[in-house]
Design an enzyme around this catalytic site. Structure first.
Site, PDB file in Angstrom:
ATOM      1  N   SER A 156     -10.209   0.600   3.716  1.00  0.00           N
ATOM      2  CA  SER A 156      -9.522   0.363   4.996  1.00  0.00           C
ATOM      3  C   SER A 156      -8.956   1.672   5.535  1.00  0.00           C
ATOM      4  O   SER A 156      -8.301   2.419   4.813  1.00  0.00           O
ATOM      5  CB  SER A 156      -8.362  -0.607   4.796  1.00  0.00           C
ATOM      6  N   ARG A 160       0.832  -1.222   0.000  1.00  0.00           N
ATOM      7  CA  ARG A 160       0.000   0.000   0.000  1.00  0.00           C
ATOM      8  C   ARG A 160       0.858   1.262   0.000  1.00  0.00           C
ATOM      9  O   ARG A 160       0.575   2.237   0.708  1.00  0.00           O
ATOM     10  CB  ARG A 160      -0.951   0.027   1.211  1.00  0.00           C
ATOM     11  N   GLU A 203      -4.022   4.172   6.277  1.00  0.00           N
ATOM     12  CA  GLU A 203      -3.900   3.796   4.869  1.00  0.00           C
ATOM     13  C   GLU A 203      -4.536   4.881   3.999  1.00  0.00           C
ATOM     14  O   GLU A 203      -4.060   5.175   2.903  1.00  0.00           O
ATOM     15  CB  GLU A 203      -4.608   2.452   4.630  1.00  0.00           C
TER      16      GLU A 203
HETATM   17  C1  LIG Z   1     -15.535   0.005  -0.359  1.00  0.00           C
HETATM   18  C2  LIG Z   1     -14.064   0.171  -0.588  1.00  0.00           C
HETATM   19  C3  LIG Z   1     -13.247  -0.943  -0.673  1.00  0.00           C
HETATM   20  C4  LIG Z   1     -11.878  -0.802  -0.886  1.00  0.00           C
HETATM   21  N1  LIG Z   1     -11.097  -1.920  -0.953  1.00  0.00           N
HETATM   22  C5  LIG Z   1      -9.784  -1.798  -1.188  1.00  0.00           C
HETATM   23  C6  LIG Z   1      -8.952  -2.962  -1.295  1.00  0.00           C
HETATM   24  O1  LIG Z   1      -9.389  -4.097  -1.207  1.00  0.00           O
HETATM   25  N2  LIG Z   1      -7.625  -2.790  -1.513  1.00  0.00           N
HETATM   26  C7  LIG Z   1      -7.074  -1.548  -1.646  1.00  0.00           C
HETATM   27  O2  LIG Z   1      -5.854  -1.444  -1.857  1.00  0.00           O
HETATM   28  N3  LIG Z   1      -7.840  -0.432  -1.532  1.00  0.00           N
HETATM   29  C8  LIG Z   1      -9.162  -0.521  -1.314  1.00  0.00           C
HETATM   30  N4  LIG Z   1      -9.933   0.603  -1.204  1.00  0.00           N
HETATM   31  C9  LIG Z   1      -9.298   1.929  -1.245  1.00  0.00           C
HETATM   32  C10 LIG Z   1      -9.229   2.560  -2.633  1.00  0.00           C
HETATM   33  O3  LIG Z   1     -10.283   2.105  -3.456  1.00  0.00           O
HETATM   34  C11 LIG Z   1      -7.890   2.272  -3.329  1.00  0.00           C
HETATM   35  O4  LIG Z   1      -6.791   2.733  -2.573  1.00  0.00           O
HETATM   36  C12 LIG Z   1      -7.843   2.914  -4.712  1.00  0.00           C
HETATM   37  O5  LIG Z   1      -6.688   2.484  -5.395  1.00  0.00           O
HETATM   38  C13 LIG Z   1      -7.837   4.446  -4.669  1.00  0.00           C
HETATM   39  O6  LIG Z   1      -7.981   4.893  -5.996  1.00  0.00           O
HETATM   40  P1  LIG Z   1      -8.688   6.274  -6.316  1.00  0.00           P
HETATM   41  O7  LIG Z   1      -8.608   6.469  -7.783  1.00  0.00           O
HETATM   42  O8  LIG Z   1     -10.045   6.349  -5.727  1.00  0.00           O
HETATM   43  O9  LIG Z   1      -7.691   7.280  -5.602  1.00  0.00           O
HETATM   44  P2  LIG Z   1      -8.072   8.512  -4.681  1.00  0.00           P
HETATM   45  O10 LIG Z   1      -8.718   8.040  -3.444  1.00  0.00           O
HETATM   46  O11 LIG Z   1      -8.801   9.532  -5.482  1.00  0.00           O
HETATM   47  O12 LIG Z   1      -6.620   9.046  -4.343  1.00  0.00           O
HETATM   48  C14 LIG Z   1      -5.747   8.279  -3.532  1.00  0.00           C
HETATM   49  C15 LIG Z   1      -4.317   8.839  -3.686  1.00  0.00           C
HETATM   50  O13 LIG Z   1      -3.882   8.624  -5.010  1.00  0.00           O
HETATM   51  C16 LIG Z   1      -3.522   9.843  -5.637  1.00  0.00           C
HETATM   52  N5  LIG Z   1      -3.900   9.733  -7.047  1.00  0.00           N
HETATM   53  C17 LIG Z   1      -5.082   9.330  -7.574  1.00  0.00           C
HETATM   54  N6  LIG Z   1      -5.007   9.336  -8.924  1.00  0.00           N
HETATM   55  C18 LIG Z   1      -3.765   9.755  -9.248  1.00  0.00           C
HETATM   56  C19 LIG Z   1      -3.068   9.975 -10.465  1.00  0.00           C
HETATM   57  N7  LIG Z   1      -3.643   9.772 -11.673  1.00  0.00           N
HETATM   58  N8  LIG Z   1      -1.787  10.440 -10.409  1.00  0.00           N
HETATM   59  C20 LIG Z   1      -1.191  10.657  -9.215  1.00  0.00           C
HETATM   60  N9  LIG Z   1      -1.794  10.471  -8.032  1.00  0.00           N
HETATM   61  C21 LIG Z   1      -3.068  10.015  -8.048  1.00  0.00           C
HETATM   62  C22 LIG Z   1      -4.321  10.899  -4.880  1.00  0.00           C
HETATM   63  O14 LIG Z   1      -3.724  12.176  -4.998  1.00  0.00           O
HETATM   64  C23 LIG Z   1      -4.261  10.359  -3.466  1.00  0.00           C
HETATM   65  O15 LIG Z   1      -3.048  10.693  -2.846  1.00  0.00           O
HETATM   66  C24 LIG Z   1     -11.309   0.491  -1.006  1.00  0.00           C
HETATM   67  C25 LIG Z   1     -12.145   1.622  -0.939  1.00  0.00           C
HETATM   68  C26 LIG Z   1     -13.503   1.467  -0.741  1.00  0.00           C
HETATM   69  C27 LIG Z   1     -14.374   2.711  -0.674  1.00  0.00           C
END
Ligand SMILES: Cc1cc2nc3c(=O)[nH]c(=O)nc-3n(C[C@H](O)[C@H](O)[C@H](O)COP(=O)(O)OP(=O)(O)OC[C@H]3O[C@@H](n4cnc5c(N)ncnc54)[C@H](O)[C@@H]3O)c2cc1C
Length: 292
Positions: free
Chosen positions: A209, A160, A280
């Site tokens: 998480s 992570r 996280e």
């Molecule tokens: C119901 C639920 C279940 C989940 N289960 C999991 C799981 O099983 N495993 C897991 O690892 N995570 C899980 N997550 C957390 C999350 O979905 C992941 O971490 C996911 O990868 C975040 O992606 P995002 O595009 O929503 O990023 P965001 O939440 O929008 O951003 C997260 C970080 O990434 C950066 N970021 C986003 N896009 C870019 C880009 N293009 N360039 C540079 N930086 C960027 C942002 O600035 C921020 O720092 C879960 C979340 C939810 C709500």
């Protein structure tokens, strides 16, 4: 390129909290991102990206940065013979759907991760034994000084974690996948989703998480459950009654409510188990947890 001010980040986070961004733009090409990065650099303004906001806590007071939301060419998915070429703003769900249709396996682990490719690379998101590090061939990362392709080792991917910092934008990624019959992919995804539904809140506003699993025999969720935190509520935020490592927006929650719950959870985990939990979820804006 239109740059807006006062855009409320609550619209872009799955928890539904967060105040206004100082500046907000929706670039649709590499050229637009480069222009925006230079625009911010000239003003000494920080830059951050929101993907699906599924791992984000944004400050209620707002975020003093240029916030980008990638779209257009930067959210496309192109399957190849044994690879997927993706924009950083492409949703995992769309990527998985296209991979399945093209008979490409290996990305099934992401079926219940509601984020984008950029957010997945940033966090090295993973589940069920798979993660981005395991499938990522390379990612195109932009900074104000130019763009370049980086390998997983150069991105520093570990549990992570990546070494990426704000101001670095994941424009594109290439995933190395392997041929697999679509029907097999479908069956595995169905099984994984059923497991997820059994253990975690799936129809609530959360950010996934809250804490990373510590080096302890118990997971973060089990530690917090043992601290009697399930259902504990502060303001409009509550620890999920189903899984103690999730915070839900029960009713008009604020980021401050969620942060207060996190502080309480860390305090109890430290007191009861001597464990210092590391969050996280990513913080955007001026947010800090008290020392425990
Ligand atoms: C119901 C639920 C279940 C989940 N289960 C999991 C799981 O099983 N495993 C897991 O690892 N995570 C899980 N997550 C957390 C999350 O979905 C992941 O971490 C996911 O990868 C975040 O992606 P995002 O595009 O929503 O990023 P965001 O939440 O929008 O951003 C997260 C970080 O990434 C950066 N970021 C986003 N896009 C870019 C880009 N293009 N360039 C540079 N930086 C960027 C942002 O600035 C921020 O720092 C879960 C979340 C939810 C709500």
């Amino acid at each position: 390129m239109k740059i807006e001010d006062g855009v409320e980040l609550a619209r872009f986070t799955t928890l539904g909290t967060g105040g206004p961004a100082r500046a907000f733009a929706r670039p649709e090409s590499e050229r637009e991102v480069e222009e925006l990065l230079r625009w911010a650099q000239e003003r000494s303004l920080a830059v951050a990206v929101v993907g699906l906001g599924s791992n984000l806590l944004a400050a209620d007071e707002g975020v003093d940065a240029l916030v980008l939301k990638l779209g257009g060419e930067l959210a496309t998915v192109e399957p190849g013979r044994d690879a997927l070429r993706l924009g950083g703003g492409a949703a995992n769900a769309v990527a998985l759907h296209r991979a399945r249709a093209a008979g490409l396996g290996g990305f099934e682990f992401a079926c219940a991760i509601p984020g984008t490719i950029g957010g997945g690379v940033w966090m090295n998101a993973g589940a069920y034994g798979g993660d981005f590090a395991g499938v990522l061939e390379r990612a195109l990362v932009a900074t104000a000084d130019g763009s370049g392709w980086l390998t997983p080792a150069e991105l520093g991917l570990s549990y992570r974690h990546s070494d990426l910092g704000h101001g670095q934008v994941v424009l594109r990624a290439e995933l190395r996948l392997r041929p697999r019959p679509p029907e097999e992919i479908k069956v595995e995804v169905r099984e994984l989703n059923a497991r997820r539904k059994e253990a975690q809140p799936t129809n609530r506003r959360t950010f996934g998480s809250v804490f990373k699993n510590p080096e302890h025999e118990l997971s973060a969720g089990r530690l917090l459950e043992a601290c009697k935190l399930k259902g504990h509520r502060i303001g409009g935020a509550q620890i999920s009654p189903k899984h103690a490592n999730f915070i839900e927006n029960a009713e008009a929650a604020t980021t401050a409510d969620a942060l207060a719950l996190m502080a309480e959870a860390r305090r109890r985990a430290r007191e009861r188990f001597g464990v210092v939990l590391e969050h996280e979820v990513e913080f955007l804006g001026d947010l800090e947890l008290p020392e425990v």
